[in-house]
Design a protein around this motif. Structure first.
Motif, PDB file in Angstrom:
ATOM      1  N   ILE A  63      75.392  30.690  -0.566  1.00 45.08           N
ATOM      2  CA  ILE A  63      74.799  30.324   0.505  1.00 45.08           C
ATOM      3  C   ILE A  63      73.138  30.462   0.686  1.00 45.08           C
ATOM      4  CG2 ILE A  63      74.597  29.762   3.107  1.00 45.08           C
ATOM      5  CD1 ILE A  63      77.983  29.881   3.028  1.00 45.08           C
ATOM      6  N   PRO A  64      72.629  31.715   1.529  1.00 47.70           N
ATOM      7  CA  PRO A  64      71.216  32.329   1.429  1.00 47.70           C
ATOM      8  C   PRO A  64      70.103  31.842  -0.045  1.00 47.70           C
ATOM      9  CG  PRO A  64      73.129  34.340   1.380  1.00 47.70           C
ATOM     10  CD  PRO A  64      73.772  32.856   1.603  1.00 47.70           C
ATOM     11  N   PHE A  65      71.583  32.231  -1.333  1.00 43.44           N
ATOM     12  CA  PHE A  65      71.070  32.526  -2.957  1.00 43.44           C
ATOM     13  C   PHE A  65      70.369  30.162  -2.505  1.00 43.44           C
ATOM     14  CE2 PHE A  65      70.428  32.052  -7.240  1.00 43.44           C
ATOM     15  CZ  PHE A  65      69.544  32.773  -7.419  1.00 43.44           C
ATOM     16  N   GLY A  66      71.164  30.085  -2.116  1.00 47.13           N
ATOM     17  CA  GLY A  66      70.566  27.873  -2.021  1.00 47.13           C
ATOM     18  C   GLY A  66      69.436  28.411  -1.328  1.00 47.13           C
ATOM     19  N   PHE A  67      69.640  28.614   0.302  1.00 50.30           N
ATOM     20  CA  PHE A  67      68.439  28.702  -0.071  1.00 50.30           C
ATOM     21  C   PHE A  67      67.373  28.545   0.258  1.00 50.30           C
ATOM     22  CE2 PHE A  67      70.704  27.015   4.396  1.00 50.30           C
ATOM     23  CZ  PHE A  67      70.539  26.565   5.118  1.00 50.30           C
ATOM     24  N   PHE A  68      67.274  29.555  -0.824  1.00 49.97           N
ATOM     25  CA  PHE A  68      66.092  30.673  -1.311  1.00 49.97           C
ATOM     26  C   PHE A  68      65.874  29.603  -2.258  1.00 49.97           C
ATOM     27  CE2 PHE A  68      64.349  33.465  -4.150  1.00 49.97           C
ATOM     28  CZ  PHE A  68      62.991  33.621  -3.699  1.00 49.97           C
ATOM     29  N   ILE A  69      66.232  29.350  -3.633  1.00 45.05           N
ATOM     30  CA  ILE A  69      66.301  28.521  -4.243  1.00 45.05           C
ATOM     31  C   ILE A  69      65.790  27.433  -3.761  1.00 45.05           C
ATOM     32  CG2 ILE A  69      66.756  26.777  -6.067  1.00 45.05           C
ATOM     33  CD1 ILE A  69      67.188  30.463  -6.229  1.00 45.05           C
ATOM     34  N   TYR A  70      65.588  26.436  -2.571  1.00 44.13           N
ATOM     35  CA  TYR A  70      65.532  25.609  -1.819  1.00 44.13           C
ATOM     36  C   TYR A  70      64.099  25.676  -1.374  1.00 44.13           C
ATOM     37  CZ  TYR A  70      65.183  22.220   2.572  1.00 44.13           C
ATOM     38  OH  TYR A  70      63.992  21.430   3.133  1.00 44.13           O
ATOM     39  N   THR A  71      63.696  26.687  -0.540  1.00 48.33           N
ATOM     40  CA  THR A  71      62.689  27.129  -0.250  1.00 48.33           C
ATOM     41  C   THR A  71      61.295  27.566  -1.369  1.00 48.33           C
ATOM     42  OG1 THR A  71      63.877  28.031   1.962  1.00 48.33           O
ATOM     43  CG2 THR A  71      61.013  28.967   1.567  1.00 48.33           C
ATOM     44  N   MET A  72      62.237  27.382  -2.243  1.00 44.74           N
ATOM     45  CA  MET A  72      61.458  28.253  -3.679  1.00 44.74           C
ATOM     46  C   MET A  72      60.454  27.094  -4.077  1.00 44.74           C
ATOM     47  SD  MET A  72      60.594  31.054  -5.104  1.00 44.74           S
ATOM     48  CE  MET A  72      59.209  31.390  -5.758  1.00 44.74           C
ATOM     49  N   ILE A  73      61.111  25.833  -4.040  1.00 42.58           N
ATOM     50  CA  ILE A  73      61.107  24.710  -5.155  1.00 42.58           C
ATOM     51  C   ILE A  73      60.503  23.298  -3.809  1.00 42.58           C
ATOM     52  CG2 ILE A  73      62.892  24.961  -6.705  1.00 42.58           C
ATOM     53  CD1 ILE A  73      64.624  22.624  -5.656  1.00 42.58           C
ATOM     54  N   SER A  74      60.437  23.449  -3.037  1.00 43.97           N
ATOM     55  CA  SER A  74      59.779  22.539  -1.444  1.00 43.97           C
ATOM     56  C   SER A  74      58.579  22.527  -1.978  1.00 43.97           C
ATOM     57  CB  SER A  74      59.826  23.207  -0.282  1.00 43.97           C
ATOM     58  OG  SER A  74      61.401  23.302   0.181  1.00 43.97           O
ATOM     59  N   PRO A  75      57.875  21.373  -2.465  1.00 47.59           N
ATOM     60  CA  PRO A  75      56.652  21.050  -2.415  1.00 47.59           C
ATOM     61  C   PRO A  75      55.316  21.289  -1.581  1.00 47.59           C
ATOM     62  CG  PRO A  75      58.362  19.250  -2.695  1.00 47.59           C
ATOM     63  CD  PRO A  75      58.680  20.541  -2.793  1.00 47.59           C
ATOM     64  N   GLU A  76      54.632  21.613  -1.556  1.00 50.09           N
ATOM     65  CA  GLU A  76      53.451  21.498  -0.508  1.00 50.09           C
ATOM     66  C   GLU A  76      52.437  19.948   0.034  1.00 50.09           C
ATOM     67  OE1 GLU A  76      52.889  23.294   1.868  1.00 50.09           O
ATOM     68  OE2 GLU A  76      53.449  25.984   0.687  1.00 50.09           O
ATOM     69  N   ASP A  77      52.980  19.272  -1.261  1.00 50.85           N
ATOM     70  CA  ASP A  77      51.774  17.516  -0.783  1.00 50.85           C
ATOM     71  C   ASP A  77      53.052  17.012  -0.825  1.00 50.85           C
ATOM     72  OD1 ASP A  77      52.992  18.103  -3.784  1.00 50.85           O
ATOM     73  OD2 ASP A  77      51.009  17.467  -4.164  1.00 50.85           O
ATOM     74  N   ASP A  78      54.473  17.167  -0.426  1.00 48.76           N
ATOM     75  CA  ASP A  78      54.935  16.052  -0.257  1.00 48.76           C
ATOM     76  C   ASP A  78      55.845  16.200   1.460  1.00 48.76           C
ATOM     77  OD1 ASP A  78      57.354  14.640  -0.622  1.00 48.76           O
ATOM     78  OD2 ASP A  78      59.037  15.020  -2.556  1.00 48.76           O
ATOM     79  N   PRO A  79      55.545  14.628   1.919  1.00 48.52           N
ATOM     80  CA  PRO A  79      54.799  14.730   3.348  1.00 48.52           C
ATOM     81  C   PRO A  79      56.826  14.497   3.576  1.00 48.52           C
ATOM     82  CG  PRO A  79      54.565  12.844   2.107  1.00 48.52           C
ATOM     83  CD  PRO A  79      54.310  13.894   1.138  1.00 48.52           C
ATOM     84  N   SER A  80      57.884  14.124   2.727  1.00 57.74           N
ATOM     85  CA  SER A  80      59.613  14.088   2.787  1.00 57.74           C
ATOM     86  C   SER A  80      59.991  15.110   3.546  1.00 57.74           C
ATOM     87  CB  SER A  80      60.195  13.770   1.855  1.00 57.74           C
ATOM     88  OG  SER A  80      62.039  13.592   1.698  1.00 57.74           O
ATOM     89  N   PRO A  81      60.773  14.033   5.102  1.00 57.72           N
ATOM     90  CA  PRO A  81      61.104  15.141   5.519  1.00 57.72           C
ATOM     91  C   PRO A  81      61.995  16.383   5.276  1.00 57.72           C
ATOM     92  CG  PRO A  81      61.772  13.235   5.801  1.00 57.72           C
ATOM     93  CD  PRO A  81      61.220  13.257   5.406  1.00 57.72           C
ATOM     94  N   VAL A  82      62.824  16.062   4.106  1.00 56.54           N
ATOM     95  CA  VAL A  82      63.543  16.656   2.772  1.00 56.54           C
ATOM     96  C   VAL A  82      63.477  18.354   2.869  1.00 56.54           C
ATOM     97  CG1 VAL A  82      64.708  17.088   0.894  1.00 56.54           C
ATOM     98  CG2 VAL A  82      64.621  14.262   2.064  1.00 56.54           C
ATOM     99  N   TRP A  83      61.980  18.136   2.261  1.00 62.23           N
ATOM    100  CA  TRP A  83      61.342  19.659   2.576  1.00 62.23           C
ATOM    101  C   TRP A  83      60.947  20.004   3.270  1.00 62.23           C
ATOM    102  CZ3 TRP A  83      63.091  20.686  -1.793  1.00 62.23           C
ATOM    103  CH2 TRP A  83      63.514  19.495  -3.119  1.00 62.23           C
ATOM    104  N   THR A  84      61.032  19.367   4.681  1.00 62.81           N
ATOM    105  CA  THR A  84      60.096  19.950   5.843  1.00 62.81           C
ATOM    106  C   THR A  84      60.956  21.546   6.049  1.00 62.81           C
ATOM    107  OG1 THR A  84      59.609  18.036   6.831  1.00 62.81           O
ATOM    108  CG2 THR A  84      59.835  19.966   8.986  1.00 62.81           C
ATOM    109  N   LEU A  85      61.692  21.754   6.292  1.00 61.57           N
ATOM    110  CA  LEU A  85      62.720  23.031   6.120  1.00 61.57           C
ATOM    111  C   LEU A  85      62.240  24.180   5.409  1.00 61.57           C
ATOM    112  CD1 LEU A  85      64.499  24.571   7.668  1.00 61.57           C
ATOM    113  CD2 LEU A  85      66.466  24.307   6.511  1.00 61.57           C
ATOM    114  N   GLY A  86      62.115  23.774   4.406  1.00 61.46           N
ATOM    115  CA  GLY A  86      61.396  24.548   2.894  1.00 61.46           C
ATOM    116  C   GLY A  86      60.471  24.958   3.321  1.00 61.46           C
ATOM    117  N   ARG A  87      58.948  23.795   3.026  1.00 61.74           N
ATOM    118  CA  ARG A  87      57.900  24.576   3.564  1.00 61.74           C
ATOM    119  C   ARG A  87      57.678  25.659   5.280  1.00 61.74           C
ATOM    120  NH1 ARG A  87      57.263  18.884   2.501  1.00 61.74           N
ATOM    121  NH2 ARG A  87      56.536  18.356   4.621  1.00 61.74           N
TER     122      ARG A  87
END
Length: 219
Positions: A117-141
């Motif tokens: 579970i925490p590893f999945g959050f880490f991967i999600y955070t790692m791949i979150s793009p900086e230039d994508d405004p989608s709310p899907v990546w807000t938490l990751g950024r």
């Protein structure tokens, strides 16, 4: 407070007198006694350790005592039997008097879920793009920024990679020592590389239980 193991020291010493070979193994391995130990006797035991007397080939005049400490100390009387069995398994295996038990199957412990579970959050955070405004990546950024940015994330990646690689090397050593089939070895090494400590810890527990089971069958 009275020592719960010391209170039953007399009974335990009498019981262990029926297992002289076990006591000799304790003296030789844990007591680090050089030379051929011919006999050994448990003189006393408590939560911190046991005092053993022994003789070598030199005869009765060679009688000495050694204190074998419990690490960690016993928490109660109920821990005496499993600890002594585990110590006998370790001693016999290291002294070469028994073969290391074979592990023939793979088991994935349920504890890996706590890591995934925490590893999945880490991967999600790692791949979150900086230039994508989608709310899907807000938490990751937000998480990546909170921990210090890309430099910190790469450092965490390197630490995980090195740690899991070292654990995999240890797993390969255990695989060879305990004569695992090739498919079981591949499964364990793959799981250790991906998940790490929970798999390694469970494997060690399986090995220890196999050692104890082997001793119980021989009694």
């Amino acid at each position: 407070m009275a020592d719960p193991v010391a209170a039953k020291s007399g009974f335990l010493c009498m019981y262990m007198s029926n297992h002289p070979d076990t006591l000799v193994s304790y003296v030789t391995y844990f007591g680090k006694v050089q030379g051929h130990v011919t006999t050994a006797k448990m003189e006393s035991i408590d939560t911190k350790g046991m005092t053993l007397s022994y003789q070598t080939k030199a005869g009765p005049s060679s009688k000495k005592t050694v204190v074998v400490s419990f690490d960690p100390p016993l928490l109660g009387y109920e821990e005496v039997k499993p600890r002594l069995l585990a110590m006998k398994a370790d001693a016999d295996e290291q002294l070469g008097t028994v073969k290391a038990p074979q592990i023939t199957s793979f088991r994935l412990p349920t504890a890996v879920l706590q890591t995934l579970i925490p590893f999945g959050f880490f991967i999600y955070t790692m791949i979150s793009p900086e230039d994508d405004p989608s709310p899907v990546w807000t938490l990751g950024r937000f998480l990546r920024s909170a921990v210090g940015g890309d430099k910190t994330m790469y450092g965490i990646c390197a630490f995980i990679g090195i740690t899991h690689s070292l654990e995999a090397l240890y797993g390969a050593y255990l695989s060879r020592k305990h004569r695992m089939p090739f498919s079981v070895t591949v499964a364990y090494l793959s799981a250790i590389l991906m998940v790490g400590f929970p798999v390694t810890l469970d494997l060690r527990r399986r090995i220890q239980q196999a050692r104890i089971d082997s001793i119980m069958k021989g009694q």
